[in-house]
Scaffold this motif. Structure first.
Motif, PDB file in Angstrom:
ATOM      1  N   ALA A  93       0.831  -1.207   0.000  1.00  0.00           N
ATOM      2  CA  ALA A  93       0.000   0.000   0.000  1.00  0.00           C
ATOM      3  C   ALA A  93       0.862   1.253   0.000  1.00  0.00           C
ATOM      4  N   ARG A  94       1.948   1.215   0.781  1.00  0.00           N
ATOM      5  CA  ARG A  94       2.844   2.382   0.815  1.00  0.00           C
ATOM      6  C   ARG A  94       3.569   2.567  -0.520  1.00  0.00           C
ATOM      7  N   ALA A  95       3.954   1.455  -1.130  1.00  0.00           N
ATOM      8  CA  ALA A  95       4.644   1.550  -2.415  1.00  0.00           C
ATOM      9  C   ALA A  95       3.746   2.157  -3.477  1.00  0.00           C
ATOM     10  N   ALA A  96       2.430   1.926  -3.328  1.00  0.00           N
ATOM     11  CA  ALA A  96       1.477   2.489  -4.283  1.00  0.00           C
ATOM     12  C   ALA A  96       1.072   3.916  -3.921  1.00  0.00           C
ATOM     13  N   GLY A  97       1.618   4.425  -2.804  1.00  0.00           N
ATOM     14  CA  GLY A  97       1.276   5.776  -2.381  1.00  0.00           C
ATOM     15  C   GLY A  97      -0.120   5.895  -1.808  1.00  0.00           C
ATOM     16  N   ALA A  98      -0.714   4.755  -1.352  1.00  0.00           N
ATOM     17  CA  ALA A  98      -2.094   4.771  -0.883  1.00  0.00           C
ATOM     18  C   ALA A  98      -2.213   4.840   0.632  1.00  0.00           C
ATOM     19  N   ALA A  99      -1.106   4.621   1.364  1.00  0.00           N
ATOM     20  CA  ALA A  99      -1.167   4.613   2.823  1.00  0.00           C
ATOM     21  C   ALA A  99      -1.180   6.054   3.363  1.00  0.00           C
ATOM     22  N   PRO A 100      -1.865   6.289   4.507  1.00  0.00           N
ATOM     23  CA  PRO A 100      -2.678   5.323   5.239  1.00  0.00           C
ATOM     24  C   PRO A 100      -4.028   5.089   4.584  1.00  0.00           C
ATOM     25  N   LEU A 101      -4.618   3.906   4.860  1.00  0.00           N
ATOM     26  CA  LEU A 101      -5.916   3.533   4.307  1.00  0.00           C
ATOM     27  C   LEU A 101      -6.969   3.631   5.411  1.00  0.00           C
ATOM     28  N   ARG A 102      -8.060   4.281   5.118  1.00  0.00           N
ATOM     29  CA  ARG A 102      -9.143   4.414   6.093  1.00  0.00           C
ATOM     30  C   ARG A 102     -10.291   3.488   5.740  1.00  0.00           C
ATOM     31  N   ALA A 103     -11.021   3.074   6.748  1.00  0.00           N
ATOM     32  CA  ALA A 103     -12.154   2.172   6.543  1.00  0.00           C
ATOM     33  C   ALA A 103     -13.110   2.766   5.517  1.00  0.00           C
ATOM     34  N   GLY A 104     -13.481   1.962   4.533  1.00  0.00           N
ATOM     35  CA  GLY A 104     -14.359   2.413   3.461  1.00  0.00           C
ATOM     36  C   GLY A 104     -13.620   2.772   2.196  1.00  0.00           C
ATOM     37  N   GLN A 105     -12.291   3.020   2.313  1.00  0.00           N
ATOM     38  CA  GLN A 105     -11.515   3.336   1.117  1.00  0.00           C
ATOM     39  C   GLN A 105     -11.130   2.048   0.387  1.00  0.00           C
ATOM     40  N   PRO A 106     -10.980   2.125  -0.959  1.00  0.00           N
ATOM     41  CA  PRO A 106     -10.546   0.939  -1.704  1.00  0.00           C
ATOM     42  C   PRO A 106      -9.204   0.426  -1.176  1.00  0.00           C
ATOM     43  N   GLY A 107      -9.125  -0.866  -0.953  1.00  0.00           N
ATOM     44  CA  GLY A 107      -7.898  -1.485  -0.492  1.00  0.00           C
ATOM     45  C   GLY A 107      -7.810  -1.675   1.007  1.00  0.00           C
ATOM     46  N   TYR A 108      -8.693  -1.013   1.793  1.00  0.00           N
ATOM     47  CA  TYR A 108      -8.648  -1.170   3.249  1.00  0.00           C
ATOM     48  C   TYR A 108      -9.135  -2.559   3.638  1.00  0.00           C
ATOM     49  N   ARG A 109      -8.383  -3.230   4.517  1.00  0.00           N
ATOM     50  CA  ARG A 109      -8.792  -4.501   5.089  1.00  0.00           C
ATOM     51  C   ARG A 109      -8.497  -4.492   6.582  1.00  0.00           C
ATOM     52  N   GLU A 110      -9.376  -5.125   7.366  1.00  0.00           N
ATOM     53  CA  GLU A 110      -9.190  -5.154   8.809  1.00  0.00           C
ATOM     54  C   GLU A 110      -7.887  -5.839   9.189  1.00  0.00           C
ATOM     55  N   GLN A 111      -7.445  -6.817   8.380  1.00  0.00           N
ATOM     56  CA  GLN A 111      -6.207  -7.520   8.691  1.00  0.00           C
ATOM     57  C   GLN A 111      -4.996  -6.592   8.654  1.00  0.00           C
ATOM     58  N   MET A 112      -5.102  -5.469   7.924  1.00  0.00           N
ATOM     59  CA  MET A 112      -3.998  -4.518   7.838  1.00  0.00           C
ATOM     60  C   MET A 112      -4.112  -3.441   8.908  1.00  0.00           C
ATOM     61  N   ASP A 113      -5.220  -3.424   9.645  1.00  0.00           N
ATOM     62  CA  ASP A 113      -5.482  -2.409  10.669  1.00  0.00           C
ATOM     63  C   ASP A 113      -5.217  -3.031  12.028  1.00  0.00           C
ATOM     64  N   GLY A 114      -3.947  -3.051  12.450  1.00  0.00           N
ATOM     65  CA  GLY A 114      -3.570  -3.786  13.646  1.00  0.00           C
ATOM     66  C   GLY A 114      -4.271  -3.335  14.906  1.00  0.00           C
ATOM     67  N   ASP A 115      -4.509  -2.039  15.072  1.00  0.00           N
ATOM     68  CA  ASP A 115      -5.144  -1.569  16.300  1.00  0.00           C
ATOM     69  C   ASP A 115      -6.630  -1.359  16.167  1.00  0.00           C
ATOM     70  N   ARG A 116      -7.198  -1.758  15.008  1.00  0.00           N
ATOM     71  CA  ARG A 116      -8.642  -1.704  14.764  1.00  0.00           C
ATOM     72  C   ARG A 116      -9.225  -0.306  15.007  1.00  0.00           C
ATOM     73  N   ASP A 117      -8.473   0.722  14.609  1.00  0.00           N
ATOM     74  CA  ASP A 117      -8.987   2.074  14.809  1.00  0.00           C
ATOM     75  C   ASP A 117      -9.561   2.665  13.523  1.00  0.00           C
ATOM     76  N   GLY A 118      -9.712   1.824  12.492  1.00  0.00           N
ATOM     77  CA  GLY A 118     -10.281   2.300  11.236  1.00  0.00           C
ATOM     78  C   GLY A 118      -9.262   2.909  10.300  1.00  0.00           C
ATOM     79  N   ILE A 119      -7.983   2.909  10.690  1.00  0.00           N
ATOM     80  CA  ILE A 119      -6.913   3.442   9.839  1.00  0.00           C
ATOM     81  C   ILE A 119      -5.825   2.394   9.735  1.00  0.00           C
ATOM     82  N   ALA A 120      -5.600   1.889   8.535  1.00  0.00           N
ATOM     83  CA  ALA A 120      -4.591   0.856   8.313  1.00  0.00           C
ATOM     84  C   ALA A 120      -3.322   1.479   7.747  1.00  0.00           C
ATOM     85  N   CYS A 121      -2.208   0.804   8.027  1.00  0.00           N
ATOM     86  CA  CYS A 121      -0.889   1.201   7.477  1.00  0.00           C
ATOM     87  C   CYS A 121      -0.548   2.641   7.863  1.00  0.00           C
ATOM     88  N   GLU A 122      -0.714   2.955   9.159  1.00  0.00           N
ATOM     89  CA  GLU A 122      -0.416   4.312   9.608  1.00  0.00           C
ATOM     90  C   GLU A 122       1.074   4.590   9.614  1.00  0.00           C
TER      91      GLU A 122
END
Length: 358
Positions: free
Chosen positions: A329-358
Motif C-alpha cells: 500500500a505504501r509503495a502504491a502511495g495509498a497509505a494510510p488507508l481508512r475504513a471504506g476506502q478501496p484497499g482497506y482490510r481489517e487484517q492490515m489495521d492492527g489496532d482496529r482504529d479504522g486506519i490501516a498502514c499508519e
C-alpha cells in the motif's frame, strides 16, 4: 513485452553495384519458386495430414491462463483486478458455521515459551484514545457507570454488569478487594492462542490480539477463573443461551488472526452451532470499545445544508483494489488507508482504529 525476431529480418539486402542488384533479383525469384513448390505440396496433401490450428494469443490469455489463487498474488496479465481471486476474510462475513469450515484443524502445539509478556503490555492503550483497554471494556459492557474525575472520563469507579456467562447482575466497585468481581476475559485465551498459531504472529499482531475488543468481554470473575485457558472442547459458559454467541465470537477471532482449532474443539463448536446454524460470525465493527464519555457541548447552530452531490453514472462501479500488505500500500502511495476506502482490510489495521498502514 518486446516484439519477437530481429529488427530488419526478411528485407532484401541492397548493394552499391549493378551486379549486386542482379544477384538480389535472382534471390527473390528463387524464393518465390520455392514458395510455389511448398504451396503445391501442401495442397496435394490429404486432409488428415493438415496440422491443427493452435489457439491465438487472445484465446490463450482468456481461456488457458489460470487465475491466481494464492493470497497476495499480483494481477495476472489480461485478467482484470476485480476478477482475480482475493484472499478470504472469514471474520467479516457469513455464518459462524461457514467461517468454522475455513479454519484449519490441527493438533495443539507445545506451550513452550509461553508467557503473558509474549502478548505485550497488559491492557495497553492500543487505540490511542487515552484510556487503557480494561477501562475501555468496562465502559462498553457495564451500565450505570460512575467515572473517576480527573481521568479524562476513563477510569470506571462503579457500574452494573449483566454477566453473559452466568446471566446474573453484578455490582462492580473499584477497589483492591472488589475489582476482581468483574474481570475482562480473553474469549480465546492467550495460552490457547499461543498453542494454535499465535507463535507465528508478530509482536504487534499479538499485542493487537490481546487488546482486540472482539476477543474481550467483561464477565463474572470467579467464572472466568474456572474457565482458565480452556477452549470450546473443555469449557463453555454456564449460561446456555449465550453459548452460540460465545462460540461464534471465538470462531471470528481465530479466523481473523489465522489460528487453528483442534479436532475436539471443532466438533464442540459445531455441536453448539447445530442448535443455532444461522448465528452470524461477529465482526470487529460489532465489538468496538465505547469512546470515553465526555461532557456534551452546547449544540451549535446547524449549518446550511450542502448541495447534494451529482449522482454517479449508473454504470460506474468502484474499482477493486487489493494490497497484499502495508508495504504494498505504501509503495502504491495509498497509505494510510481508512475504513471504506478501496484497499482497506481489517487484517492490515492492527489496532482496529479504522486506519490501516499508519
Amino acid at each position: 513485452m518486446g516484439t519477437r525476431g530481429t529488427a530488419g529480418a526478411g528485407r532484401p539486402r541492397s548493394g552499391s553495384s549493378r551486379s549486386g542488384r542482379l544477384r538480389g533479383g535472382v534471390d527473390w525469384i528463387s524464393a518465390g519458386l520455392a514458395g510455389l513448390i511448398l504451396v503445391s505440396a501442401t495442397a496435394c496433401a490429404s486432409p488428415g495430414t493438415a496440422p491443427a490450428a493452435g489457439p491465438t494469443a487472445v484465446e490463450s490469455s482468456s481461456e488457458s491462463a489460470a487465475p491466481p489463487t494464492a493470497a497476495g498474488a499480483t494481477q495476472s496479465a489480461g485478467v482484470p483486478a476485480a476478477d482475480q481471486a482475493q484472499p478470504p476474510q472469514p471474520s467479516s462475513a457469513g455464518t459462524a458455521l461457514e467461517v468454522l469450515a475455513t479454519i484449519p484443524v490441527k493438533g495443539r502445539a507445545p506451550k513452550t515459551g509461553y508467557s503473558r509478556d509474549q502478548f505485550g503490555q497488559a491492557w495497553a492503550d492500543v487505540d490511542r484514545n487515552g484510556c487503557d483497554t480494561r477501562n475501555d471494556m468496562l465502559r462498553r459492557d457495564l451500565s450505570s457507570l460512575a467515572l473517576k474525575p480527573g481521568t479524562g472520563d476513563c477510569v470506571v469507579l462503579s457500574g452494573i454488569l449483566n454477566d453473559p456467562y452466568t446471566s446474573t447482575l453484578i455490582n462492580f466497585l473499584r477497589g483492591s478487594s472488589t475489582s476482581d468481581a468483574v474481570q475482562i476475559d480473553h474469549v480465546v485465551a492467550l495460552s490457547d492462542a499461543w498453542q494454535k498459531g499465535a507463535q507465528q504472529l508478530s509482536e504487534d499482531q499479538r499485542l493487537s490480539f490481546a487488546n482486540d475488543p472482539l476477543n474481550l468481554l467483561a464477565v463474572d470473575g470467579p467464572t472466568n477463573q474456572r474457565k482458565s485457558d480452556g477452549d470450546a472442547a473443555t469449557w463453555l459458559p454456564p449460561n446456555k443461551s449465550f453459548r452460540c454467541e460465545y462460540v461464534a465470537r471465538q470462531i471470528s477471532v481465530k479466523a481473523g488472526y489465522g489460528l487453528w482449532v483442534t479436532q475436539a474443539e471443532h466438533d464442540a463448536m459445531a455441536r453448539v452451532l447445530g442448535d443455532c446454524p444461522d448465528t452470524a460470525a461477529p465482526t470487529a465493527s460489532t465489538a468496538v470499545a465505547a469512546p470515553p464519555a465526555r461532557a456534551e457541548p452546547q449544540p451549535a447552530p446547524a449549518p446550511p445544508p450542502a448541495p447534494a452531490p451529482a449522482p454517479a453514472p449508473k454504470d460506474a462501479a468502484p474499482a477493486a483494489v487489493y494490497y497484499a500488505n502495508c508495504a504494498a500500500a505504501r509503495a502504491a502511495g495509498a497509505a494510510p488507508l481508512r475504513a471504506g476506502q478501496p484497499g482497506y482490510r481489517e487484517q492490515m489495521d492492527g489496532d482496529r482504529d479504522g486506519i490501516a498502514c499508519e
